[in-house]
Design an enzyme around this catalytic site. Structure first.
Site, PDB file in Angstrom:
ATOM      1  N   CYS A 111       0.808  -1.216   0.000  1.00 36.52           N
ATOM      2  CA  CYS A 111       0.000   0.000   0.000  1.00 36.52           C
ATOM      3  C   CYS A 111       0.845   1.272   0.000  1.00 36.52           C
ATOM      4  O   CYS A 111       0.323   2.358  -0.234  1.00 36.52           O
ATOM      5  CB  CYS A 111      -0.919   0.029   1.222  1.00 36.52           C
ATOM      6  SG  CYS A 111      -1.747  -1.529   1.543  1.00 36.52           S
ATOM      7  N   HIS A 158      -4.252   6.442   6.309  1.00 38.06           N
ATOM      8  CA  HIS A 158      -4.367   5.271   5.441  1.00 38.06           C
ATOM      9  C   HIS A 158      -5.820   4.798   5.466  1.00 38.06           C
ATOM     10  O   HIS A 158      -6.395   4.490   4.425  1.00 38.06           O
ATOM     11  CB  HIS A 158      -3.411   4.185   5.922  1.00 38.06           C
ATOM     12  CG  HIS A 158      -3.277   3.037   4.995  1.00 38.06           C
ATOM     13  ND1 HIS A 158      -2.943   3.194   3.663  1.00 38.06           N
ATOM     14  CD2 HIS A 158      -3.414   1.690   5.184  1.00 38.06           C
ATOM     15  CE1 HIS A 158      -2.896   2.011   3.088  1.00 38.06           C
ATOM     16  NE2 HIS A 158      -3.178   1.083   3.986  1.00 38.06           N
ATOM     17  N   HIS A 203      -9.750   1.512  -1.695  1.00 38.31           N
ATOM     18  CA  HIS A 203      -8.321   1.269  -1.513  1.00 38.31           C
ATOM     19  C   HIS A 203      -7.723   0.789  -2.832  1.00 38.31           C
ATOM     20  O   HIS A 203      -7.925  -0.347  -3.244  1.00 38.31           O
ATOM     21  CB  HIS A 203      -8.127   0.216  -0.424  1.00 38.31           C
ATOM     22  CG  HIS A 203      -6.711   0.028   0.017  1.00 38.31           C
ATOM     23  ND1 HIS A 203      -5.639   0.637  -0.609  1.00 38.31           N
ATOM     24  CD2 HIS A 203      -6.173  -0.713   1.024  1.00 38.31           C
ATOM     25  CE1 HIS A 203      -4.522   0.280  -0.016  1.00 38.31           C
ATOM     26  NE2 HIS A 203      -4.815  -0.536   0.980  1.00 38.31           N
TER      27      HIS A 203
END
Length: 625
Positions: free
Chosen positions: A272, A428, A466
Site C-alpha cells: 500500500c 491510510h 483502496h
C-alpha cells in the site's frame, strides 16, 4: 499532477471536487458535474457551448446537471461493481467433478479438442477431417465443468461508469492498468501547462527520471492474470501477457511512448506504500542533484474476480455477508454498497479500488526558471519496517517511526504552532477493525508527544476505496485539492467513531472541514510492514521557503513567467472538461538503436535531444593514477 480514480480525473482537482461537492459554490458544482458527465460519455460537447445527450437533444449546462446529477452521483465513487460477472450473471469458473460410468459411453467432438495424451482406454473413430467419435469405457473420469459463481464481494471503487481510458489512444491488448497509466501521465503533462519537449530540452537527458509502477503487477486477462490461467482455461498464452504483466511496466510505457526519456527509470514495490516509495526515490534524486525532473506515479487495476477472491480469503475485504451482519440487514441495496468503506467507524474490511496517479517533481531552480506551477512541495518521505512480527499481515511498529520523523521535520521547517494548529492527517484509513485501532493509536501517541490536541483526520478511502499501490497517490491528489480550495473532505460513512479508536486528540468529521493548512501528512500503513509517511507543504509555505532561499525578486520573476503556464493549464483543463483529452502515445516514433549516437569521451549526443548526456562523473573514491 494527473490521473483518474473512482471520483474522476485528477487534473483541475475534478476528483477532489467530487468528494466535497455539496460545499462547492453552485457554479463549481455545475462545472464538476458537467465535466463528469462528459468523462462518463453521458453527453458530448457541441460547438456553441451546448451539450448533446445520448438521445440527440441539445442541452445547456443547467439541463445537463438536472438530467444527469443523480446518475453521476450513483455511478462514481464506491458502488456496486457494474461488471455483469459481479451481478446476476456470476463469475465464470470451473468445478471439478468425478464421473462414474456403469457402462461405456460415446460422444463426438472436434479433433482439436482432444486431450493430449489420450486417457487410458479411450478409443477414437474418425468421422471426418475435423470430427471424431470418442468411446470411453465404464469406470471413473475426472473432469472440469463450467459454472457461474455468485460474487461474495460486490463493492469496489471503480473508475466512473462509461469512462474507458483505452479508447483515447491506439491501445492493442493493453492491460487496464497500463491504459490508465498512459491516461494519467498524459493528464499530468497537460495539467502542468508546460511543453514537455521544451522542458526536456532545458536539461541533460540524464537529468530526467521516471519512477512508476504498481503493487501487484497487471493481473487482468491481458497481463499475468490471463497468462497464469491460460492452461486451465484452455486458452492460448499471447506474446504480450508476460512482458506487460511486470510491476515496473508503467515506467517502461512512459519512457517508450509518452516521454521519450533516456534517464533513470524503475519502480519500487511496497504494497500500500508503493506510491510513497517511488516518491521517495524522486525526492532523493533531486536532493542529491542527480536529477532535475522526475515523474512519479502508480497505476493499479485490481478489480478482478481473482484478486478480490484472494483478499476475501484473507478476511480483508468487506464482503456482502459481513456488511449485512454489520447493519443487521437481510438484503444489500445500492446505497448500502456505497457505504461499504467506513474508516474509524464500526467496520468489517476494506473496499478494493482502481486508480492511476502521477506527479511531476522539479528542483526549485528549474521551477523558477520555467515558471512552472507550484501545487505543493514534498521535502521528505520516511520509510520504516515493523521489525519482528507474529504474522506478515499483522500491524507493527514502523508507522510510529515514519509519522514521528515526518512531524519532527515539519516542526523544524514550520514551527510548533503551525504543526499544532495548521496541519492535518491523510490517514491510510482502510476500514478494517485492526486499522482503525492501530492507526488511531499511532496518531494519538504522536499527537501527545508534540502537543497536538485536535488533529483533523481525512480518510478518502471512504469515497474511492483502496487502490493498493496507488492509495497514497489518491491521498496526495486530495491534499493538493485542499491546498487549492481550503476544504478537507469529511468521512461521510462515519456515523459514529468506533469505541476502540483512540480519538481523544483527533478530530473526525463527516462533512467537509474548512481548513487553512500549512501541511499534510500522507500516511501509508502497508501490508507486510511497508510503512511510509510523506510530508506535503502547501504552495503558500513553499513560496515563502523559495523567497528565503532565492530572494523575493526571483520569486516575482517566477510569478511573471507562471502567467503563461497558468493560461496553458487552464486551456488544457477546459478541453479535458469537454472530453477532449490529449492522451500521448507515440508508438514507434524517434526509435534509436545505437549507430545514430555520437559517442565521445565526455558526452554522448542523441539525435532529437537538444543537450548531450554528460559523461563527467563524481568520484568520491579517490584515484590510483
Amino acid at each position: 499532477m494527473g490521473g483518474v480514480n473512482a471520483a474522476g480525473r485528477t487534473s483541475g482537482h475534478q476528483a477532489y471536487r467530487r468528494t466535497i461537492l455539496d460545499v462547492l459554490p453552485a457554479a463549481e458544482q455545475t462545472r464538476t458535474l458537467v465535466a463528469l458527465a462528459t468523462l462518463m460519455q453521458l453527453v458530448t460537447p457541441c460547438e456553441d457551448g451546448q451539450w448533446q445527450g445520448a438521445d440527440g437533444e441539445t442541452l445547456g449546462e443547467e439541463a445537463v446537471v438536472a438530467r444527469y446529477r443523480e446518475q453521476i452521483l450513483k455511478h462514481t465513487l464506491i458502488r456496486r461493481i457494474e461488471d455483469d460477472a459481479f451481478r446476476e450473471a456470476g463469475i465464470p469458473g470451473n468445478r471439478e467433478m468425478r464421473l462414474t460410468f456403469s457402462q461405456p459411453v460415446s460422444f463426438t467432438t472436434s479433433r482439436r479438442q482432444l486431450p493430449q495424451p489420450l486417457p487410458e482406454g479411450w478409443e477414437i473413430r474418425e468421422l471426418d477431417k475435423q470430427t471424431v467419435e470418442v468411446s470411453v469405457p465404464a469406470g471413473t473420469l475426472n473432469t472440469l465443468l463450467p459454472e457461474r459463481r455468485q460474487a461474495l464481494v460486490r463493492a469496489a471503487g471503480c473508475l466512473p461508469a462509461g469512462f474507458a481510458p483505452e479508447t483515447f489512444y491506439r491501445s492493442v491488448h493493453h492491460p487496464r492498468g497500463l491504459s490508465m497509466a498512459i491516461f494519467g501521465a498524459s493528464d499530468c503533462l497537460g495539467q502542468s501547462g508546460l511543453d514537455w519537449e521544451s522542458l526536456r530540452n532545458r536539461v541533460d537527458p540524464d537529468a530526467i527520471a521516471v519512477y512508476a509502477g504498481n503493487s501487484i503487477g497487471q493481473l487482468d486477462d491481458a497481463g499475468w492474470g490471463g497468462m497464469l490461467k491460460s492452461f486451465v482455461t484452455g486458452n492460448r498464452t499471447t506474446s504480450k501477457q508476460m512482458p506487460l504483466g511486470y510491476g515496473q511496466m508503467p515506467a517502461d510505457f512512459l519512457n517508450a511512448y509518452v516521454l521519450g526519456s533516456v534517464g533513470a527509470t524503475g519502480a519500487i514495490q511496497g504494497a500500500c506504500a508503493t506510491f510513497l516509495y517511488n516518491l521517495r526515490l524522486g525526492i532523493d534524486d533531486i536532493r542529491q542533484g542527480r536529477r532535475r525532473i522526475v515523474m512519479v506515479g502508480t497505476s493499479d487495476a485490481p478489480v478482478t474476480p481473482e484478486i478480490i477472491e484472494g483478499f476475501r480469503a484473507m478476511s480483508a475485504l468487506a464482503d456482502d455477508q459481513s456488511l449485512m451482519a454489520l447493519d443487521a440487514l437481510e438484503l444489500l441495496t445500492d446505497e448500502d454498497y456505497q457505504r461499504a468503506c467506513r474508516p474509524f467507524a464500526r467496520n468489517c474490511g476494506f473496499t478494493i479500488a482502481e486508480a492511476s496517479q502521477f506527479v511531476l517533481l522539479m528542483d526549485d531552480s528549474l521551477v523558477l526558471e520555467t515558471g512552472a506551477q507550484i501545487l505543493a512541495a514534498v521535502p521528505e518521505v520516511n520509510v520504516n519496517a515493523d521489525g519482528w512480527k507474529r504474522s506478515i499481515s499483522a500491524p507493527g511498529i514502523g508507522n510510529y517511526l515514519t509519522l514521528g520523523k515526518s512531524v519532527a521535520l515539519a516542526t523544524s521547517i514550520l514551527g510548533e504552532q503551525s504543526v499544532r494548529q495548521r496541519s492535518y492527517l491523510h490517514a491510510h484509513g482502510t476500514s478494517t477493525p485492526k486499522n482503525r485501532t492501530t492507526e488511531s493509536h499511532i496518531f494519538d501517541q504522536v499527537a501527545r508527544a508534540n502537543g497536538i490536541e485536535n488533529w483533523p483526520v481525512a480518510a478518502v478511502k471512504a469515497f474511492i476505496g483502496h487502490s493498493q499501490g496507488s492509495a497514497a497517490g489518491d491521498q496526495i491528489a486530495s491534499a493538493l485539492g485542499t491546498f487549492a480550495h481550503g476544504w478537507v473532505p469529511g468521512i461521510p460513512t462515519l456515523d459514529a467513531v468506533a469505541d476502540d479508536v483512540h480519538a481523544e486528540r483527533l478530530r473526525f468529521f463527516q462533512q467537509p472541514l474548512g481548513f487553512d493548512a500549512d501541511c499534510s501528512f500522507i500516511n501509508a500503513k502497508g501490508f507486510g510492514g511497508n510503512n511510509a509517511t510523506g510530508l506535503l507543504l502547501s504552495p503558500q509555505v513553499t513560496e515563502r521557503l523559495l523567497a528565503k532561499r532565492h530572494g523575493q525578486r526571483a520569486l516575482d520573476d517566477w510569478r511573471h513567467r507562471r502567467e503563461q503556464t497558468l493560461i496553458a493549464a487552464a486551456q488544457y483543463e477546459a478541453a479535458a472538461d469537454a472530453g477532449r483529452f490529449e492522451v500521448i502515445y507515440r508508438f514507434g516514433e524517434g526509435v534509436l538503436e545505437g549507430p545514430e549516437l555520437e559517442v565521445g569521451r565526455d558526452a554522448i549526443r542523441i539525435p532529437g535531444y537538444a543537450n548531450p548526456v554528460s559523461l563527467k562523473v563524481d568520484n568520491p573514491f579517490g584515484t590510483l593514477d
